[in-house]
Design a protein around this motif. Sequence first.
Motif, PDB file in Angstrom:
ATOM      1  N   VAL A 108       4.896  39.700   3.943  1.00 40.51           N
ATOM      2  CA  VAL A 108       5.056  38.951   2.690  1.00 40.51           C
ATOM      3  C   VAL A 108       4.153  39.515   1.603  1.00 40.51           C
ATOM      4  O   VAL A 108       4.565  39.673   0.445  1.00 40.51           O
ATOM      5  N   SER A 109       2.908  39.820   1.961  1.00 37.68           N
ATOM      6  CA  SER A 109       1.966  40.348   0.983  1.00 37.68           C
ATOM      7  C   SER A 109       2.443  41.667   0.395  1.00 37.68           C
ATOM      8  O   SER A 109       2.362  41.888  -0.816  1.00 37.68           O
ATOM      9  N   ILE A 110       2.963  42.535   1.268  1.00 35.98           N
ATOM     10  CA  ILE A 110       3.371  43.868   0.813  1.00 35.98           C
ATOM     11  C   ILE A 110       4.729  43.837   0.122  1.00 35.98           C
ATOM     12  O   ILE A 110       4.884  44.348  -0.992  1.00 35.98           O
ATOM     13  N   PHE A 111       5.727  43.202   0.756  1.00 33.19           N
ATOM     14  CA  PHE A 111       7.093  43.311   0.251  1.00 33.19           C
ATOM     15  C   PHE A 111       7.476  42.224  -0.750  1.00 33.19           C
ATOM     16  O   PHE A 111       8.540  42.309  -1.363  1.00 33.19           O
ATOM     17  N   LEU A 112       6.616  41.233  -0.942  1.00 32.72           N
ATOM     18  CA  LEU A 112       6.871  40.262  -1.995  1.00 32.72           C
ATOM     19  C   LEU A 112       5.880  40.468  -3.133  1.00 32.72           C
ATOM     20  O   LEU A 112       6.269  40.754  -4.271  1.00 32.72           O
ATOM     21  N   GLN A 113       4.581  40.361  -2.837  1.00 33.54           N
ATOM     22  CA  GLN A 113       3.570  40.525  -3.874  1.00 33.54           C
ATOM     23  C   GLN A 113       3.477  41.962  -4.359  1.00 33.54           C
ATOM     24  O   GLN A 113       3.322  42.209  -5.548  1.00 33.54           O
ATOM     25  N   GLY A 114       3.557  42.916  -3.425  1.00 37.51           N
ATOM     26  CA  GLY A 114       3.365  44.307  -3.794  1.00 37.51           C
ATOM     27  C   GLY A 114       4.606  44.983  -4.358  1.00 37.51           C
ATOM     28  O   GLY A 114       4.512  45.790  -5.283  1.00 37.51           O
ATOM     29  N   MET A 115       5.794  44.636  -3.837  1.00 32.50           N
ATOM     30  CA  MET A 115       6.996  45.366  -4.204  1.00 32.50           C
ATOM     31  C   MET A 115       7.696  44.852  -5.450  1.00 32.50           C
ATOM     32  O   MET A 115       8.438  45.598  -6.092  1.00 32.50           O
ATOM     33  N   PHE A 116       7.458  43.607  -5.811  1.00 30.54           N
ATOM     34  CA  PHE A 116       8.217  43.076  -6.936  1.00 30.54           C
ATOM     35  C   PHE A 116       7.968  43.849  -8.243  1.00 30.54           C
ATOM     36  O   PHE A 116       8.898  43.988  -9.061  1.00 30.54           O
ATOM     37  N   PRO A 117       6.737  44.397  -8.478  1.00 31.78           N
ATOM     38  CA  PRO A 117       6.567  45.155  -9.725  1.00 31.78           C
ATOM     39  C   PRO A 117       7.465  46.395  -9.796  1.00 31.78           C
ATOM     40  O   PRO A 117       7.990  46.723 -10.872  1.00 31.78           O
ATOM     41  N   VAL A 118       7.650  47.085  -8.663  1.00 30.79           N
ATOM     42  CA  VAL A 118       8.513  48.272  -8.648  1.00 30.79           C
ATOM     43  C   VAL A 118       9.948  47.872  -8.961  1.00 30.79           C
ATOM     44  O   VAL A 118      10.643  48.523  -9.751  1.00 30.79           O
ATOM     45  N   ILE A 119      10.402  46.796  -8.343  1.00 29.99           N
ATOM     46  CA  ILE A 119      11.763  46.309  -8.581  1.00 29.99           C
ATOM     47  C   ILE A 119      11.927  45.880 -10.029  1.00 29.99           C
ATOM     48  O   ILE A 119      12.950  46.141 -10.669  1.00 29.99           O
ATOM     49  N   PHE A 120      10.894  45.239 -10.574  1.00 29.59           N
ATOM     50  CA  PHE A 120      10.939  44.773 -11.958  1.00 29.59           C
ATOM     51  C   PHE A 120      11.063  45.960 -12.920  1.00 29.59           C
ATOM     52  O   PHE A 120      11.869  45.932 -13.856  1.00 29.59           O
ATOM     53  N   VAL A 121      10.278  47.000 -12.686  1.00 32.73           N
ATOM     54  CA  VAL A 121      10.338  48.183 -13.552  1.00 32.73           C
ATOM     55  C   VAL A 121      11.704  48.849 -13.439  1.00 32.73           C
ATOM     56  O   VAL A 121      12.310  49.249 -14.443  1.00 32.73           O
ATOM     57  N   PHE A 122      12.208  48.980 -12.214  1.00 37.77           N
ATOM     58  CA  PHE A 122      13.527  49.589 -12.019  1.00 37.77           C
ATOM     59  C   PHE A 122      14.598  48.796 -12.761  1.00 37.77           C
ATOM     60  O   PHE A 122      15.492  49.378 -13.388  1.00 37.77           O
ATOM     61  N   SER A 123      14.519  47.473 -12.693  1.00 38.38           N
ATOM     62  CA  SER A 123      15.524  46.638 -13.357  1.00 38.38           C
ATOM     63  C   SER A 123      15.515  46.850 -14.862  1.00 38.38           C
ATOM     64  O   SER A 123      16.563  46.779 -15.519  1.00 38.38           O
ATOM     65  N   MET A 124      14.313  47.138 -15.423  1.00 39.77           N
ATOM     66  CA  MET A 124      14.221  47.385 -16.860  1.00 39.77           C
ATOM     67  C   MET A 124      14.720  48.778 -17.221  1.00 39.77           C
ATOM     68  O   MET A 124      15.471  48.953 -18.183  1.00 39.77           O
ATOM     69  N   VAL A 125      14.296  49.779 -16.445  1.00 40.01           N
ATOM     70  CA  VAL A 125      14.677  51.160 -16.744  1.00 40.01           C
ATOM     71  C   VAL A 125      16.179  51.353 -16.620  1.00 40.01           C
ATOM     72  O   VAL A 125      16.825  51.990 -17.457  1.00 40.01           O
TER      73      VAL A 125
END
Length: 422
Positions: free
Chosen positions: A181-198
Amino acid sequence: MSKIYSFFLYFSYYLLIVILYNYSLYDLYSYKGAEKIINLELRVIFCIFFSILSATITPKLLRKPGDYLVFILTIGLIPTVVILNGVSRYSNVDFEYILIVFLTMTALAIFNSVDNLKNNYLSFKINKSIVVIIGALNIIAIILVLYKTQSYFSLSYDGYHIRRILSKDIFQPGKLESYYVSIFLQGMFPVIFVFSMVEKNRFLIYVSLASIIVLWGAFGERYTVVLAIFLYLIIFFHKKNNGKGVGSIYILLVLIGILCTGILEKYLFDSIYINDHLLRRIYAVPAIINDAYIQYAKSIGFNEYCDTKLYIFHCIDRTINVAYLVSQKIINDPDMNANTNFITYSFVNAGFFGVFIEVAIVGAIVVICNYVFIKETNYFIFSVCLLMALKIIEKSLPISLISSGILLIMAISYLSYRKRTR
């Protein structure tokens, strides 16, 4: 001229923090050890000296990932560990520690200045398969958290601290599901967020928003909102300015404006809601805890990383987390998890040597992130430095790198771009 203007803004910001702490905040936390600042002249000297440092090491335009890390530390770390150093009953002003902070910030600025690679991003494209995988892992983490926390899940503000306590019992440290949860929720959401914007991907925007909501509703986490806002503004202005960056002066003006709004609130409405939330969470309480850590090191001795896996090399037994040791022995609150910044953690663990090693690690990560960004215009890598900056302000470096998933998202951010086939 820009450096002089930057110095003036930093000085205004640091001095406002001292004034607001002394005249509207410290008495609210006297029960936690906060004390009124007596020698204001010394604080003014601190403000001047570190304003010169901050204006010198912060670029006019924040362009690379490392620029943002250095800038966040100047506005988030220096006020806590220097400007408000020794403002509690746990410690007097510690000039040795202040020197350590000065050297740390200077070293990180030097690492960040390593920039000799020409941009050739046209030969790279986004590796969408990687993003699909981490998106799926993120969704699984969201479902797992919702299932495990359904009994108390709430979006209310008043109970966020209760949700933090309850979540620690459900997702206990050391368990596999807690790491996931720490890695794939807290850590990964920023990467997904940036990808969604780009890529302007609506589905992943919804996934990112769901991550933020779940982290708030299940864990009472607020940093995710700050991180998402930071990432959105960074990507937006970088795109708008054709990669020229974001002016650090403008961010300082906004922060000063927030503090001044808090002053108006105090005199117009006799309340301190704005500055209580800004100064209390970011500066006042962390400054008190930081003092307790320094007193621990001075009076009890260094912990020598005996609360980590490194204990097998030189410690008889593994101790409890140093955050709880400080809570028990200095703050006298056994149930409190007294988190502090990575500089203080490393100093308490191994003195100057520990700080030297951990600053070198952070500096190496900054160099790598800058290299990847300049080489590929890889916006994903921004999430690494921003997440790391927000984490190391309140956690130890090993926990930030491993449990918070920074090393993993660093690898994924790199793999998310690949060379175009010709």
